[in-house]
Write a protein that holds these residues in place. Sequence first.
Motif, mmCIF file in Angstrom:
data_model
loop_
_atom_site.group_PDB
_atom_site.id
_atom_site.type_symbol
_atom_site.label_atom_id
_atom_site.label_comp_id
_atom_site.label_asym_id
_atom_site.label_seq_id
_atom_site.Cartn_x
_atom_site.Cartn_y
_atom_site.Cartn_z
ATOM 1 N N GLU A 5 0.825 -1.213 0.000
ATOM 2 C CA GLU A 5 0.000 0.000 0.000
ATOM 3 C C GLU A 5 0.858 1.262 0.000
ATOM 4 N N GLU A 6 1.935 1.260 0.779
ATOM 5 C CA GLU A 6 2.761 2.461 0.926
ATOM 6 C C GLU A 6 3.693 2.691 -0.257
ATOM 7 N N TYR A 7 3.971 1.637 -1.030
ATOM 8 C CA TYR A 7 4.875 1.759 -2.178
ATOM 9 C C TYR A 7 4.142 1.279 -3.435
ATOM 10 N N PRO A 8 3.247 2.107 -3.955
ATOM 11 C CA PRO A 8 2.412 1.681 -5.088
ATOM 12 C C PRO A 8 3.186 1.412 -6.371
ATOM 13 N N ASN A 9 4.455 1.834 -6.423
ATOM 14 C CA ASN A 9 5.230 1.629 -7.648
ATOM 15 C C ASN A 9 6.121 0.395 -7.580
ATOM 16 N N THR A 10 5.972 -0.400 -6.530
ATOM 17 C CA THR A 10 6.813 -1.588 -6.409
ATOM 18 C C THR A 10 6.083 -2.836 -6.884
ATOM 19 N N SER A 11 6.863 -3.793 -7.374
ATOM 20 C CA SER A 11 6.326 -5.118 -7.718
ATOM 21 C C SER A 11 7.089 -6.192 -6.951
ATOM 22 N N ALA A 12 7.688 -5.776 -5.831
ATOM 23 C CA ALA A 12 8.425 -6.715 -4.986
ATOM 24 C C ALA A 12 8.506 -6.160 -3.569
ATOM 25 N N HIS B 182 15.661 -13.016 4.991
ATOM 26 C CA HIS B 182 14.730 -14.074 4.592
ATOM 27 C C HIS B 182 14.702 -14.274 3.077
ATOM 28 N N GLY B 183 14.298 -13.255 2.314
ATOM 29 C CA GLY B 183 14.178 -13.419 0.873
ATOM 30 C C GLY B 183 13.357 -12.307 0.257
ATOM 31 N N VAL B 184 12.616 -12.638 -0.800
ATOM 32 C CA VAL B 184 11.856 -11.616 -1.520
ATOM 33 C C VAL B 184 10.579 -12.211 -2.090
ATOM 34 N N TYR B 185 9.538 -11.387 -2.159
ATOM 35 C CA TYR B 185 8.294 -11.717 -2.856
ATOM 36 C C TYR B 185 8.216 -10.832 -4.094
ATOM 37 N N VAL B 186 7.944 -11.442 -5.240
ATOM 38 C CA VAL B 186 7.845 -10.728 -6.515
ATOM 39 C C VAL B 186 6.557 -11.154 -7.205
ATOM 40 N N TRP B 187 5.838 -10.202 -7.779
ATOM 41 C CA TRP B 187 4.615 -10.554 -8.498
ATOM 42 C C TRP B 187 4.585 -9.854 -9.847
ATOM 43 N N GLY B 188 3.757 -10.400 -10.761
ATOM 44 C CA GLY B 188 3.636 -9.812 -12.085
ATOM 45 C C GLY B 188 2.270 -10.087 -12.673
ATOM 46 N N ASP B 189 1.970 -9.409 -13.770
ATOM 47 C CA ASP B 189 0.667 -9.572 -14.418
ATOM 48 C C ASP B 189 0.474 -10.987 -14.947
#
Length: 241
Positions: A181-188, A194-201
Amino acid sequence: MASISPLSVDEQIALVTSDDPHHPANLICELCRNFYTLGWVTGTGGGISIRQDDNIYIAPSGVQKERLHPSHMFVLSHSANTYLRHPTPLKPSACTPLFLAAYNARGAGACIHTHSHWAVLATLINRGKKTFRIANAEMIKGIPSPATGGYHGYHDTLEIPIIENTAKEEDLRESLEKAIEEYPNTSAVLVRRHGVYVWGDTVWKAKTQAECYDYLFQLAVEMAKLGLDPAGPIDPVEDES
């Protein structure tokens, strides 16, 4: 917690059985084997989820990711929050609430969670900071910019939120939702230590972005070793004329 649908055994099997290599149940197995070779999903860690219409396919918890089979897949109805397929004795992925956060907030088509050591190190070179930042790197151009509807440019500063880890994966949900919510321009979203979460269309966009992010994490870590600021300006070239 999602309920379990009373689908017949045959109906549940049909959800994950297909000769199409692009079927989500087949793709998750293929991609996890690939991610295993990259060190992203070793020790049963990490995971991937793909949405097909209203059905969300999710790799299970506690299974060696390089040995996944379509029959291991959980299938969740997004709208009903009901498991259409819940293979026993396997356990649902602890990542499920985090995947759902990306689907609900961003309308994602796929979400990938890795335990890449470059992602972990990227959080550690930013001790005490709430974001990872890098600029003036070619691979930034592979990262979408929802704010513009296009992609980041070479000279843009890429900023990714970092949230603090918790003892249990599912307890990350609230802080991950807040970061989205706070970073609307992020996709990760990075998770410290720990690691990372990444999402895409789509699953292919999510895969491409995960690869670009991992490249940028490694680049930033190596730059930090040399005393270089990953988000710093380009040094001017001396005029030798």
